[in-house]
Design a protein around this motif. Sequence first.
Motif, PDB file in Angstrom:
ATOM      1  N   UNK A 283       0.874  -1.174   0.000  1.00 59.03           N
ATOM      2  CA  UNK A 283       0.000   0.000   0.000  1.00 59.03           C
ATOM      3  C   UNK A 283       0.908   1.219   0.000  1.00 59.03           C
ATOM      4  N   UNK A 284       0.711   2.090  -0.983  1.00 65.34           N
ATOM      5  CA  UNK A 284       1.499   3.325  -1.044  1.00 65.34           C
ATOM      6  C   UNK A 284       0.539   4.491  -0.828  1.00 65.34           C
ATOM      7  N   UNK A 285       1.040   5.549  -0.212  1.00 65.23           N
ATOM      8  CA  UNK A 285       0.192   6.722   0.036  1.00 65.23           C
ATOM      9  C   UNK A 285       1.010   7.984  -0.179  1.00 65.23           C
ATOM     10  N   UNK A 286       0.351   9.046  -0.652  1.00 59.65           N
ATOM     11  CA  UNK A 286       1.052  10.323  -0.800  1.00 59.65           C
ATOM     12  C   UNK A 286       0.911  11.120   0.501  1.00 59.65           C
ATOM     13  N   UNK A 287       1.412  12.355   0.516  1.00 62.26           N
ATOM     14  CA  UNK A 287       1.393  13.145   1.756  1.00 62.26           C
ATOM     15  C   UNK A 287      -0.015  13.504   2.192  1.00 62.26           C
TER      16      UNK A 287
ATOM     17  N   UNK B  99      -4.392   6.881  -1.198  1.00 66.52           N
ATOM     18  CA  UNK B  99      -3.767   5.554  -1.132  1.00 66.52           C
ATOM     19  C   UNK B  99      -3.983   4.718  -2.395  1.00 66.52           C
ATOM     20  N   UNK B 100      -3.085   3.810  -2.619  1.00 68.83           N
ATOM     21  CA  UNK B 100      -3.279   2.795  -3.661  1.00 68.83           C
ATOM     22  C   UNK B 100      -2.760   1.463  -3.134  1.00 68.83           C
ATOM     23  N   UNK B 101      -3.576   0.411  -3.339  1.00 65.04           N
ATOM     24  CA  UNK B 101      -3.120  -0.928  -2.987  1.00 65.04           C
ATOM     25  C   UNK B 101      -2.666  -1.608  -4.270  1.00 65.04           C
ATOM     26  N   UNK B 102      -1.497  -2.225  -4.215  1.00 66.41           N
ATOM     27  CA  UNK B 102      -0.944  -2.874  -5.412  1.00 66.41           C
ATOM     28  C   UNK B 102      -0.691  -4.341  -5.098  1.00 66.41           C
ATOM     29  N   UNK B 103      -1.293  -5.198  -5.902  1.00 68.10           N
ATOM     30  CA  UNK B 103      -1.190  -6.629  -5.661  1.00 68.10           C
ATOM     31  C   UNK B 103      -0.541  -7.308  -6.864  1.00 68.10           C
ATOM     32  N   UNK B 104       0.387  -8.210  -6.586  1.00 69.69           N
ATOM     33  CA  UNK B 104       1.050  -8.960  -7.662  1.00 69.69           C
ATOM     34  C   UNK B 104       0.086 -10.019  -8.205  1.00 69.69           C
ATOM     35  N   UNK B 105       0.073 -10.157  -9.524  1.00 71.08           N
ATOM     36  CA  UNK B 105      -0.793 -11.154 -10.167  1.00 71.08           C
ATOM     37  C   UNK B 105       0.075 -12.186 -10.875  1.00 71.08           C
ATOM     38  N   UNK B 106      -0.156 -13.457 -10.568  1.00 70.55           N
ATOM     39  CA  UNK B 106       0.640 -14.541 -11.182  1.00 70.55           C
ATOM     40  C   UNK B 106       0.263 -14.702 -12.650  1.00 70.55           C
TER      41      UNK B 106
ATOM     42  N   UNK C 151       0.194  -6.714 -12.337  1.00 77.31           N
ATOM     43  CA  UNK C 151      -0.154  -5.953 -11.130  1.00 77.31           C
ATOM     44  C   UNK C 151      -1.610  -5.495 -11.171  1.00 77.31           C
ATOM     45  N   UNK C 152      -2.237  -5.540  -9.995  1.00 73.36           N
ATOM     46  CA  UNK C 152      -3.591  -5.011  -9.840  1.00 73.36           C
ATOM     47  C   UNK C 152      -3.530  -3.796  -8.914  1.00 73.36           C
ATOM     48  N   UNK C 153      -4.095  -2.691  -9.356  1.00 68.61           N
ATOM     49  CA  UNK C 153      -4.112  -1.445  -8.582  1.00 68.61           C
ATOM     50  C   UNK C 153      -5.538  -1.179  -8.120  1.00 68.61           C
ATOM     51  N   UNK C 154      -5.696  -0.851  -6.840  1.00 68.05           N
ATOM     52  CA  UNK C 154      -7.004  -0.483  -6.318  1.00 68.05           C
ATOM     53  C   UNK C 154      -6.883   0.846  -5.592  1.00 68.05           C
ATOM     54  N   UNK C 155      -7.686   1.817  -6.025  1.00 65.10           N
ATOM     55  CA  UNK C 155      -7.689   3.122  -5.365  1.00 65.10           C
ATOM     56  C   UNK C 155      -9.070   3.746  -5.488  1.00 65.10           C
TER      57      UNK C 155
ATOM     58  N   UNK D 285     -10.485  -0.232  -9.937  1.00 62.15           N
ATOM     59  CA  UNK D 285      -9.468  -1.268 -10.098  1.00 62.15           C
ATOM     60  C   UNK D 285      -8.893  -1.274 -11.511  1.00 62.15           C
ATOM     61  N   UNK D 286      -7.589  -1.472 -11.580  1.00 63.54           N
ATOM     62  CA  UNK D 286      -6.887  -1.516 -12.867  1.00 63.54           C
ATOM     63  C   UNK D 286      -5.893  -2.669 -12.829  1.00 63.54           C
ATOM     64  N   UNK D 287      -5.859  -3.442 -13.891  1.00 59.51           N
ATOM     65  CA  UNK D 287      -4.915  -4.559 -13.961  1.00 59.51           C
ATOM     66  C   UNK D 287      -3.995  -4.375 -15.159  1.00 59.51           C
TER      67      UNK D 287
END
Length: 281
Positions: free
Chosen positions: A160-164, A168-175, A185-189, A193-195
């Motif tokens: 999970x990355x966040x700016x100041x 936030x954005x959650x990033x998940x690895x996709x096999x 990668x799957x991005x959720x914010x 959702x974006x893959x």
Amino acid sequence: MTLTFLGTGTSVGVPQIGCTCDVCRSTDYRDRRRRCGAYVRVGALGILIDTPPEMRLSCCEYGITKVDAVLLTHAHMDHVAGFDDIRRFNTINGEIVPCDPNCECTRGKTHRVIGKVMPVYAMKETEDQMHNIFPYISDKGGVNGLYRPQIQFSNDETIVLADEAKEKVEIERIKVEHSFPCCGYKFTSRGKTLVYISDCHELPLQSLEKIAGVDVLILNCLRDRPHPTHLNTEKSLKYSKLINAKRTFITHMCHDFSHVQWIERLPQGVEPAYDGQVIEL
Ligand SMILES: [Zn+2]
Ligand SMILES: [Zn+2]
Ligand SMILES: [Zn+2]
């Protein structure tokens, strides 16, 4: 969240060196396909997906000046050979410190830059391959300036990355299956959702379940003819239908079809991506 395509071409790029086909000679800017990479923006956060050979050109052309993290899909050269240019972001993110005017090493300079280490997220296998390809990379800067990328690898599968402002954005690895250590990668914010999957010839069932019904799916589609390590049109459209994303964009295309030809032959909801295209969601 926005995504900018830095490149949408296969490993040799389009135009290919020495090719005189209609697509390689096309004057439509959408037929110029650099090697695959993308830039995701969430709030003030900037995230690079891969560091392709033309990354520097794409960053300059599309005004990309802020990178807070790098995600690598895999260590094939068409995705990582621009990695040395991370140095520029070490500098941009770095700190300007005053020099001691009495110190000989400053050679008359009044200030110098201390580079900031770039976090790089990748599979362990990819990290090991990167150290073999680029033996000089580390989390330490060079003694006499910023001549090598300063990077810190992490193998976390979900981050999970966040700016100041706490965007936030959650990033998940996709096999994925690419006959080589590789992932998507799957991005959720903000509930969107974006893959991003640029290289595979097959998607395991568990991945299909994870990404079913996403808002935007970016999926590779090399050409019509089958290929041992990439999806062809038939397989790519089969997966796109199974995943049932609201919008699907194809990438990692070779020179077999122009952008306009792809538009004509793809079903509704599936579009060819082009270099510099920005998707907002
Ligand atoms: Zn590739
Ligand atoms: Zn060609
Ligand atoms: Zn590859």
